[in-house]
Design a protein around this motif. Structure first.
Motif, short mmCIF file in Angstrom:
data_model
loop_
_atom_site.label_atom_id
_atom_site.label_comp_id
_atom_site.label_asym_id
_atom_site.label_seq_id
_atom_site.Cartn_x
_atom_site.Cartn_y
_atom_site.Cartn_z
N ARG B 10 0.83 -1.21 0.00
CA ARG B 10 0.00 0.00 0.00
C ARG B 10 0.86 1.25 0.00
N ASP B 11 1.97 1.15 0.73
CA ASP B 11 2.87 2.28 0.85
C ASP B 11 4.28 1.73 1.11
N ILE B 12 5.20 2.61 1.39
CA ILE B 12 6.58 2.14 1.56
C ILE B 12 6.69 1.19 2.75
N ALA B 13 6.03 1.53 3.83
CA ALA B 13 6.12 0.69 5.02
C ALA B 13 5.56 -0.71 4.74
N ASP B 14 4.44 -0.74 4.08
CA ASP B 14 3.82 -2.03 3.76
C ASP B 14 4.69 -2.81 2.75
N THR B 15 5.27 -2.07 1.85
CA THR B 15 6.17 -2.71 0.87
C THR B 15 7.34 -3.37 1.59
N ILE B 16 7.92 -2.65 2.52
CA ILE B 16 9.07 -3.20 3.24
C ILE B 16 8.66 -4.40 4.09
N ARG B 17 7.46 -4.30 4.70
CA ARG B 17 6.96 -5.44 5.47
C ARG B 17 6.91 -6.70 4.60
N ARG B 18 6.45 -6.52 3.38
CA ARG B 18 6.38 -7.66 2.46
C ARG B 18 7.78 -8.05 1.99
N GLY B 19 8.58 -7.04 1.74
CA GLY B 19 9.90 -7.29 1.16
C GLY B 19 10.84 -8.03 2.08
N ARG B 20 10.62 -7.94 3.39
CA ARG B 20 11.54 -8.60 4.31
C ARG B 20 11.25 -10.10 4.43
N MET B 21 10.13 -10.54 3.89
CA MET B 21 9.79 -11.97 3.98
C MET B 21 10.80 -12.79 3.19
N PRO B 22 11.21 -13.93 3.76
CA PRO B 22 12.16 -14.78 3.02
C PRO B 22 11.65 -15.12 1.62
N GLY B 23 12.57 -15.17 0.70
CA GLY B 23 12.21 -15.57 -0.66
C GLY B 23 11.58 -14.46 -1.48
N THR B 24 11.71 -13.23 -1.00
CA THR B 24 11.08 -12.11 -1.71
C THR B 24 12.11 -11.27 -2.45
N ASP B 25 11.79 -10.91 -3.67
CA ASP B 25 12.57 -9.92 -4.41
C ASP B 25 11.67 -8.73 -4.70
N TYR B 26 12.25 -7.56 -4.65
CA TYR B 26 11.53 -6.39 -5.16
C TYR B 26 11.67 -6.37 -6.68
N ILE B 27 10.69 -5.84 -7.34
CA ILE B 27 10.83 -5.62 -8.78
C ILE B 27 10.57 -4.15 -9.09
N ALA B 28 11.55 -3.54 -9.75
CA ALA B 28 11.42 -2.13 -10.13
C ALA B 28 11.16 -2.10 -11.64
N GLY B 29 12.16 -1.73 -12.43
CA GLY B 29 11.97 -1.76 -13.88
C GLY B 29 11.85 -3.17 -14.42
N GLY B 30 12.53 -4.09 -13.76
CA GLY B 30 12.45 -5.50 -14.13
C GLY B 30 13.37 -5.89 -15.27
N THR B 31 14.11 -4.94 -15.84
CA THR B 31 14.89 -5.28 -17.04
C THR B 31 15.96 -6.32 -16.75
N ASP B 32 16.49 -6.32 -15.54
CA ASP B 32 17.47 -7.35 -15.20
C ASP B 32 16.79 -8.53 -14.53
N LEU B 33 15.90 -8.26 -13.58
CA LEU B 33 15.29 -9.35 -12.83
C LEU B 33 14.52 -10.31 -13.74
N VAL B 34 13.81 -9.78 -14.70
CA VAL B 34 13.04 -10.68 -15.58
C VAL B 34 13.99 -11.60 -16.36
N GLN B 35 15.13 -11.07 -16.75
CA GLN B 35 16.12 -11.95 -17.40
C GLN B 35 16.59 -13.04 -16.44
N LEU B 36 16.83 -12.66 -15.20
CA LEU B 36 17.32 -13.63 -14.22
C LEU B 36 16.27 -14.69 -13.92
N LEU B 37 15.01 -14.28 -13.94
CA LEU B 37 13.93 -15.24 -13.73
C LEU B 37 13.85 -16.21 -14.91
N LYS B 38 13.93 -15.68 -16.11
CA LYS B 38 13.83 -16.54 -17.29
C LYS B 38 14.99 -17.53 -17.33
N ASP B 39 16.16 -17.06 -16.93
CA ASP B 39 17.33 -17.94 -16.96
C ASP B 39 17.39 -18.85 -15.74
#
Lengths: 197, 326, 739
Positions: B10-39
């Motif tokens: 919902r906001d930055i605080a909520d984002t961080i709450r979710r982001g600290r969970m094990p196995g979580t990645d943040y996704i911003a532009g995704g230009t690198d992460l999506v490649q890493l996911l595909k590979d």
């Protein structure tokens, strides 16, 4: 240094257990254990509405589905091409809110409310867009597979409103690879369509 | 690509709450992460989307420049104040990737992009960065593009960002927010050398998020430039690069900021070069001396030995471009 | 009307609107197509000990995982020599890293990809041979060189003795790396069984070759197999033979009883569909002080796979390009655990002429002679290897016109003597040559009651303009504007045509189309002359002509009628005829080659070693050019292909694992827009009545030949450094530059 003979399983297990930053995430001081993929979360299907070539389209999407695959496999809009699927060739270029992007690198489920234009939406009915007409006139393609991406990228470039001479067109089009080597003709076509030929 | 859930806070605080969970990645532009996911290099269980967090402002003040983490690379590169007052940043961005990727990629994501080491990105190859303890395939393998600075027996992967090189040179600071609150980290301190843990690349804590990057104003930022050398004329990562900012008055160098790309396991600041430049006359001899000093401590391997000479030439040329020929 | 020889592509509109459909873009009749993703080996040699598919099968949407344990058995004996019979999941052998070992089949692409990543492979490893031999030791003589059509070695005169005695000698090794075609369209196959009939949409340069292969593997009559390939997103040789994934897609469809679509990932395209093999070439030239060649020796070794044979014919041009009494050429193979190499744009000549024309440049420098003068001094007026006259050879004019357009005169001979500001400028040139090929082909032409025509020929258009040339031929012979001609190709339901390779398509299909056109035309004229209601009644068909969609009297063009009028009156739906044509005895009488001259200006940064091509002029004599617009494009494209070869392209293989380390388009560097400057092509006029009835020699590959040598020669001129190992990247130049 020797390289062990790893099985694929060992690598995948190791991979799954690896931390490390991605996007804007912190990896933490220690790698954390990711549950084995044997127990994967069942992905929620996302309901997304995008404005595609001027029409609202409702989609139900696996979060993994790229915009490119959503276009090609779900909407049967195959004009947007899959060349490398890794952002390295530009064949999948579309306009997202008027800006050119690689559709292969965009997760479609993130696009709710956004506007997408593909090659199928560029012409005005039977009237070709000036770029399309110029590509035909200047023979700016051979096999045609990179062509929709070249044209959409050029459309994005024209939207950007930069001064364009031949050199700058080459620089600003360098994200679109043409293995047939139609580059000089593509540059001529873009110059013509930008009114600078 | 293995399955993951895609969420948005919902906001930055909520984002961080979710982001600290094990196995979580943040996704911003995704230009690198999506490649890493595909590979299959990354297997997050959850992605937390950073879109819509209002982190995309560019602020210019007399004190400096502040770039929101979600600002797109293309927006920063085209920003008139950045072009005028911080040309090295604009140039580094324009030398990065291709226009389509720059329209997606963000400032924060760019700084945290993963190495282009091809062994790292091929899950069939050993890689200590991706799969700790499996070995480094590059050290005795194909390593023409690998690092000559900062490598260890575990990893010689090059940090790929051009932007980070420019920002490191300009003493940028990253503003973080995380489960334990906010903090600022100098960009030179953000990335870690591989040492024995190449899998740990930054000082970020789990769930910690880059909110923005600040660049302090300085007399040198206007007189700055980024030079990138590559095999192909465009759309390629650097063989070598140099970010240079100089404050020259009356033919004398008052301040110098120099960093190198394509050569380090992290964005590589060159303090020895800077020290040698300060107080020196702005002459060709000075630029050449700067270039020579740029490779002190380099540890090249069989295929990337050329980067030593090439970096000297790159730094010399970049200094000359910024400082002028005399 | 636009002069027909510069017409725009007839398929242009489809291509610029996204309407052209490529293999992966077809949906089968029922919307029940499954997605298939390949799983490939991660070792270079050994056996599969076990495959654990349990986790992969749990993925929701997965239908099957096909491995050698459950794959349908196929007949490996009948697919033909040109079809790789491995790896087809018929046994547990692993012969190279990146070999197909399993196929994940699922209802969605995402599920298939996920499952493929979860297949667990366990191996028993064997020792692999990963480095090719640098010298003849450990190499072998090809068994089926050029399909057994010519010997792998040749000698005339006394080459060794003449070389030993030569006044001036060049004796050097040249190397070329593995290169990958990287067509923009990934290889894709959509296979659908209808009982014992198989329908395959395939990205193909040879639909009839695919049909033969699949019919052989599945033990079917060829008529039961149909291959469709209306648009192909580039091939450059990689879609010429029937690579295993095509058969695997059909096997997968058979296994699951549903249509299956299999698309290679870009990474998989580095181990699935051939490549230009690495070569090591020993070239020795001997000459007298005047520059006359007294000996040419060209010994080539090319890398081969451990399981099949492909040899790169690097020395063939050396046999005939120059006049020299003493010539020896050998070809050898070095087997390594890699996939099978294949034809890649100008196979043989691209690599071989790089070596020969670099050596010629070295000889010119050793003699203190202008490179063009050296070539003219040794100009071959006949093919001394075949001992035959050339059907035509206009190379002299290529040198002259190319040199004039390029302003070769301004070249200062001394290396490092030309500059533009800081940059070192180099001018280089090289000769291009490529053989003329032709195969048997058939076509059908149908003139319809509505005044339009259809031309059908099972050729392929891989960007080469085949659609356009087919339509043009019909337009020319039946007097129709292009928009009233429809060309159909890329389908085995059409008359048979050969592989689109070896620059032979136009030379092969045009005579067949022409014959069909002439038959339709003769029938039509006869019909008109014999029809009492026709204004042309009673005239001798010899007196008639066709133009603008009408039949008319040649002497009085206003007298005539439209095709529509004639066919309507006759109650005919169409007038149709077949044509076929095959090579005659011209090959026995003549040596047939096209020729050209490449001129390049490079700028080299003296500190950074970056090489950028600033200008390129190519002058080519290739007989009749069917369409000047598409022909020019093809020539430019061939040159760009050569630029990549010269400066950036190389497939890297890990020396321990045999794995391709740069199997992505971010790491395998093909030229981008900014690498490609102004390119001028000169089509040198050449009439050749012997090669084939149209006098067209083929232009797809010629412009690639010589480009790398011209660039390497220009780099030498700019820097004084001779790079004998492609590609020419900064790392190879930096040590010899100024710092």
């Amino acid at each position: 240094m020797t390289i062990r003979n790893f099985t694929r399983r060992e690598f995948l297990r190791d991979t799954a257990a690896t931390g490390g930053a991605a996007a804007i995430a912190g990896s933490g001081g220690k790698a954390w254990a990711v549950p084995a993929a044997a127990d994967p979360p069942v992905p929620t299907q996302h309901r997304v509405t995008i404005r595609l070539n001027g029409t609202e389209r409702a989609l139900q999407l696996d979060p993994r589905t790229s915009l490119l695959d959503a276009l090609r496999e779900q909407l049967y809009l195959t004009g947007t091409k899959k060349g490398c699927d890794m952002g390295a060739c530009g064949a999948c270029t579309v306009l997202l809110d008027g800006k050119r992007v690689n559709a292969c690198l965009v997760l479609a489920a993130r696009l709710d409310g956004r506007e997408v234009k593909t090659i199928e939406g560029l012409a005005d009915g039977d009237q070709l867009h000036p770029l399309q007409a110029a590509f035909i006139e200047h023979d700016g393609f051979q096999c045609g597979y990179c062509t929709p991406g070249q044209i959409m990228s050029a459309a994005g470039l024209l939207n950007e409103g930069r001064p364009l001479d031949e050199h700058s067109i080459r620089e600003w089009m360098s994200g679109n690879i043409c293995r047939c080597g139609a580059y000089p003709n593509i540059v001529s076509a873009i110059r013509q369509a930008s009114g600078r030929a | 690509m293995q399955p993951f859930a895609l969420e948005q806070g919902r906001d930055i605080a909520d984002t961080i709450r979710r982001g600290r969970m094990p196995g979580t990645d943040y996704i911003a532009g995704g230009t690198d992460l999506v490649q890493l996911l595909k590979d299959d290099v990354r297997r997050p269980r959850r992605l937390v989307d950073l879109e819509g967090l209002d982190l995309d402002q560019i602020t210019v003040t007399p004190q400096g420049l502040r770039l929101g983490a979600m600002t797109r690379m293309s927006e920063v590169a085209d920003h008139p104040a950045v072009i005028r007052d911080y040309p090295v940043i604009s140039q580094a961005l324009l030398a990065s990737a291709a226009p389509q990727i720059r329209n997606l990629g963000t400032i924060g994501g760019n700084l945290l992009q993963r190495t282009r080491c091809t062994y790292f990105r091929d899950t069939a190859s050993p890689c200590n960065k991706r799969s700790p303890g499996t070995g480094c395939a590059a050290i005795e393998g194909v390593h023409r593009t690998h690092a000559i600075f900062g490598g260890s027996r575990q990893c010689i992967a090059t940090h790929a960002s051009d932007l980070a090189v420019a920002l490191v040179a300009l003493d940028a600071v990253v503003h973080l927010s995380g489960p334990n609150g906010a903090r600022d980290v100098r960009l030179t301190e953000l990335h870690l050398m591989p040492n024995d843990h190449p899998d740990i690349e930054t000082v970020l804590h789990p769930g910690e998020l880059i909110l923005a990057v600040s660049v302090p104003a300085g007399a040198w930022t206007r007189r700055s430039s980024y030079l990138k050398v590559r095999d192909r004329a465009s759309f390629e990562f650097a063989l070598t690069s140099a970010a240079v900012a100089l404050d020259i008055q009356d033919g004398k160098i008052r301040a110098a900021r120099v960093a190198a790309g394509g050569v380090g396991t992290k964005p590589w600041r060159l303090p020895a070069v800077e020290q040698a430049l300060v107080g020196a006359p702005a002459t060709t001899a000075t630029w050449q001396r700067g270039g020579r000093l740029a490779t002190a401590g380099a540890m090249p391997l069989r295929d990337n030995r050329f980067k030593v000479r090439l970096l000297r030439a790159t730094v010399t040329r970049a200094l000359e471009q910024v400082g002028g020929e005399a | 009307m636009i002069p027909i020889t510069t017409a725009s592509r007839v398929d242009g509109r489809l291509k610029v609107t996204g309407g052209a459909r490529y293999a992966a873009e077809f949906a089968p009749a029922q919307d029940n197509v499954l997605h298939a993703v390949l799983v490939q080996s991660t070792i270079a040699a050994g056996r599969v000990a076990s495959i654990d598919t349990a986790r992969a099968k749990q993925v929701p949407g997965v239908v099957a995982i096909m491995t050698h344990e459950n794959a349908p058995r196929i007949d490996l004996g009948k697919a033909g020599d040109m079809t790789p019979g491995f790896p087809l999941l018929q046994d547990d052998r692993v012969m190279f890293n990146g070999q197909h070992l399993a196929v994940a089949i699922a209802t969605s692409f995402e599920a298939a990809q996920q499952a493929a990543q979860l297949v667990e492979l366990h191996y028993n490893r064997d020792e692999a041979t990963l480095l090719m031999s640098d010298n003849p030791t450990g190499t072998s003589v090809p068994q089926r060189f050029r399909n057994g059509m010519r010997p792998p070695a040749s000698t005339r005169g006394t080459p060794q003795a003449s070389f030993d005695a030569a006044a001036v000698k060049i004796d050097q090794i040249y190397r070329t790396p593995i290169e990958h075609h990287n067509p923009m369209e990934p290889h894709a196959t959509l296979a659908e069984w209808q009982g014992d009939r198989l329908l395959v949409h395939n990205a193909s340069q040879s639909v009839f070759g695919n049909r033969k292969a699949l019919a052989g593997f599945f033990g079917l009559p060829e008529d039961n197999v149909r291959i469709v390939s209306p648009f192909v997103g580039g091939g450059f040789g990689s879609k010429g033979v029937s690579w295993p994934h095509i058969t695997l897609a059909a096997m997968a469809a058979k296994l699951v009883g549903q249509p299956v679509k299999l698309v290679l990932t870009r990474r998989q395209m580095f181990t699935s569909n051939g490549y230009r093999p690495k070569t090591v070439q020993h070239v020795r030239l001997g000459a007298d002080r005047d520059g006359r060649l007294t000996a040419v020796l060209h010994d080539g070794i090319s890398q081969n796979s451990a399981y099949g044979e492909f040899s790169e014919p690097v020395g063939l041009a050396s046999e005939m390009l120059y006049s020299c009494p003493n010539v020896a050429v050998t070809h050898r193979l070095s087997k390594v655990n890699q996939g099978l190499p294949t034809f890649m744009r100008a196979p043989g000549e691209a690599s071989g002429v790089y070596a020969l024309e670099s050596a010629m440049d070295e000889l010119a420098w050793a003699l203190g002679m202008d490179p063009i003068e050296l070539r003219l001094k040794n100009y071959a007026d006949r093919d001394e290897h075949e001992d035959k006259p050339f059907s035509s050879k206009t190379l002299r004019a290529c040198y002259e016109q190319g040199a004039a357009a390029f302003d070769w005169k301004r070249r200062v001979a001394q290396p490092r003597s030309m500059r533009d500001g800081r940059l070192l400028i180099g001018l280089g040139m090289a000769t291009a040559t490529y053989p003329v090929n032709r195969s048997e082909a058939a076509a059908k032409v149908r003139l319809q009651a509505d005044g339009t025509a259809i031309v059908r020929c099972g050729s392929q258009d891989i960007g080469t303009g085949t659609y356009t040339v087919m339509a043009q031929l019909v337009g020319e012979h039946l007097g129709l504007p292009l928009d009233r001609v429809r060309a159909e190709l890329g389908d085995t339901a059409l008359p048979q045509a050969p592989v689109s390779g070896g620059s032979q398509s136009v030379a092969s299909i045009s005579p067949a189309i022409r014959e069909a056109c002439l038959a339709v035309r003769a029938q039509t004229l006869q019909l008109a002359a014999g029809d009492p209601a026709s204004p042309l009644h009673g005239l001798d068909p010899e007196e008639l002509d066709v133009a603008d969609g009408r039949i008319l009297q040649s002497a009085e063009k206003s007298r005539g009628e439209t095709y529509q009028a004639l066919l309507a009156r006759q109650g005919r739906a169409a007038i149709e005829a077949d044509g076929s044509a095959k090579p005659g005895e011209e090959k026995q009488k003549f040596s047939m080659h096209s020729f050209g001259a490449q001129f390049v200006e490079v700028a080299v940064d003296p500190d950074l070693g970056e090489v950028r091509v600033r200008r390129h002029v190519g002058a080519f004599a290739a007989g009749r050019i069917m369409n000047a617009k598409t022909g020019r494009s093809q020539m430019i494209g061939g040159i760009v292909f050569g630029m990549g070869m010269a400066l950036t392209e190389a497939t890297e293989v890990d020396p321990r694992s045999g794995r391709v380390t740069n199997a992505t388009m971010a790491d395998y560097l093909v030229p981008v827009h900014l690498d490609v400057p102004e390119i001028e092509v000169i089509m040198v006029a050449e009439q050749d009545d012997a090669v084939n009835p149209l006098g067209a020699k083929g232009i797809g590959e010629l412009p690639t030949v010589g480009t790398a040598a011209a660039i390497a020669n220009a780099v030498y001129h700019a820097t004084g450094q001779r790079i004998r190992d492609l590609p020419i990247r900064p790392d190879k130049l930096i040590d010899g530059l100024s710092i």
